[in-house]
Scaffold this active site. Sequence first.
Site, PDB file in Angstrom:
ATOM      1  N   ARG A 249     -22.283  38.738-100.687  1.00 23.99           N
ATOM      2  CA  ARG A 249     -20.882  38.328-100.730  1.00 23.99           C
ATOM      3  C   ARG A 249     -20.379  38.244-102.161  1.00 23.99           C
ATOM      4  O   ARG A 249     -19.205  38.514-102.432  1.00 23.99           O
ATOM      5  CB  ARG A 249     -20.716  36.963-100.033  1.00 23.99           C
ATOM      6  CG  ARG A 249     -19.327  36.363-100.170  1.00 23.99           C
ATOM      7  CD  ARG A 249     -19.105  35.184 -99.239  1.00 23.99           C
ATOM      8  NE  ARG A 249     -20.193  34.229 -99.284  1.00 23.99           N
ATOM      9  CZ  ARG A 249     -20.369  33.323-100.250  1.00 23.99           C
ATOM     10  NH1 ARG A 249     -19.541  33.276-101.283  1.00 23.99           N
ATOM     11  NH2 ARG A 249     -21.369  32.466-100.201  1.00 23.99           N
TER      12      ARG A 249
ATOM     13  N   TYR B 210       7.281  45.092 -97.493  1.00 19.40           N
ATOM     14  CA  TYR B 210       6.485  45.171 -96.273  1.00 19.40           C
ATOM     15  C   TYR B 210       6.607  43.868 -95.479  1.00 19.40           C
ATOM     16  O   TYR B 210       6.497  42.772 -96.030  1.00 19.40           O
ATOM     17  CB  TYR B 210       5.020  45.446 -96.634  1.00 19.40           C
ATOM     18  CG  TYR B 210       4.060  45.311 -95.473  1.00 19.40           C
ATOM     19  CD1 TYR B 210       4.266  46.000 -94.282  1.00 19.40           C
ATOM     20  CD2 TYR B 210       2.950  44.479 -95.560  1.00 19.40           C
ATOM     21  CE1 TYR B 210       3.402  45.856 -93.206  1.00 19.40           C
ATOM     22  CE2 TYR B 210       2.066  44.344 -94.508  1.00 19.40           C
ATOM     23  CZ  TYR B 210       2.309  45.029 -93.327  1.00 19.40           C
ATOM     24  OH  TYR B 210       1.442  44.888 -92.265  1.00 19.40           O
TER      25      TYR B 210
ATOM     26  N   ASP C 255       2.975  45.947-106.029  1.00 13.93           N
ATOM     27  CA  ASP C 255       2.274  46.590-104.917  1.00 13.93           C
ATOM     28  C   ASP C 255       2.453  48.096-105.102  1.00 13.93           C
ATOM     29  O   ASP C 255       3.548  48.630-104.944  1.00 13.93           O
ATOM     30  CB  ASP C 255       2.875  46.123-103.588  1.00 13.93           C
ATOM     31  CG  ASP C 255       2.107  46.663-102.386  1.00 13.93           C
ATOM     32  OD1 ASP C 255       1.510  47.748-102.493  1.00 13.93           O
ATOM     33  OD2 ASP C 255       2.138  46.017-101.319  1.00 13.93           O
TER      34      ASP C 255
ATOM     35  N   LYS D  21      -4.455  52.881 -97.080  1.00 12.41           N
ATOM     36  CA  LYS D  21      -3.470  53.945 -97.135  1.00 12.41           C
ATOM     37  C   LYS D  21      -3.964  55.125 -97.973  1.00 12.41           C
ATOM     38  O   LYS D  21      -4.929  55.783 -97.610  1.00 12.41           O
ATOM     39  CB  LYS D  21      -2.144  53.378 -97.632  1.00 12.41           C
ATOM     40  CG  LYS D  21      -1.706  52.090 -96.916  1.00 12.41           C
ATOM     41  CD  LYS D  21      -1.693  52.200 -95.393  1.00 12.41           C
ATOM     42  CE  LYS D  21      -0.966  51.047 -94.718  1.00 12.41           C
ATOM     43  NZ  LYS D  21      -1.673  49.753 -94.765  1.00 12.41           N
TER      44      LYS D  21
END
Length: 382
Positions: free
Chosen positions: A45, A97, A169, A194
């Site tokens: 992790r 978004y 972004d 994306k």
Amino acid sequence: MKDDSIEVHGCHKYDATGAISNPIYLSSTYRHPGFRQSTGYDYGRVSNPTRDRLEETVSLLERGERTWALSSGMAAINLVMILFNTGDHVLLSEDLYGGTVRLAKDVYGHYGISFEYVDTTDPALVRSKLRPNTKAIFIETPSNPMMFISDIAALAELAHGNSAMLIVDNTFLSPHFQKPLELGADIVLHSGTKYLGGHNDVIAGFLTLKKRDTEIAKRLEVLVKSEGPNLGSMDAWLLLRSIKTLGIRVERQAENALKIAHWLKEQPQVTQVYYPGLPDHPGYALQQRQASGNGGMVSFKVSSAELAQAVLGRLQLIAFAESLGGVESLLTYPIAQTHAEMPKELTERTGLDDKLLRLSVGIEDAEDLMDDLQQALGKDIL
């Protein structure tokens, strides 16, 4: 190295086998040579060699110093939101978004953080909205889905003059076409699902800092270590593989998008086309100045909501689906999908309505895509 070479080779380090493909380290834990001795890896992790190579590669592409590869784009946005405290004021692009709007309103708004939406294409308006407690300006450029273009350098100057951060972004263009950190931004983030992923087969996110030796970087290190939003090693390897073809993919998508945008402008059923590569786009000059490409996203309005909805059911090659940036072309109906939870005030301000369709252009033959759109639009204007 230039981007095309970075994308292919990244930060790959050859091991004793000489393997060209970066190894996938699936181990959740690592053996220590002795007490207080470490190979540099302790627990999966916290760090993983495959994920490290991916983070280093994205840092190189974004011209940043530290990147975190995360479980989703929303995980990246969430990490940014955690940086704010009760009483802080944050300016957000008014075209954004829907998931970002939902996170701000339904989650972090309850912690006493004030989020204000503003037309970030107007630096003078943004300046007038700054307060002493404004901690950040958060933008998308091009914006989702109306394709507004904001001046990254100008907004960075405004933010820094107010002791605030500029957060960008960069999902719609990818680092291949736009590098916000070089233009003055402090943080850049992506939905890696994306363009960086590009094949509609992995969910991922990225957050990149311009400088790693800062208090924000230290805080993010603690947050990532403590909350565990890290990307798994298999997904990290898939992203490394996908980034090898990033430039080829996005350049083909942009080429197709420009052809389709010009074609859409000629269709009688289409009333408006939003693509920053069109010379009549209001942000065209700025887009050409701050980016090296115009991307593969085209939004357009048709003559009626009935026609927009009918088009979605008539598609044959293009898929009616959410998401974007993959090699397959997708058509989305933002008002009912990605932006369904947007406040009516914002949709009215930006022009997002039930006649708008958002096309993520893939790498198929452009003629085939236009043929599909032609039959889907039909001959009659509804």
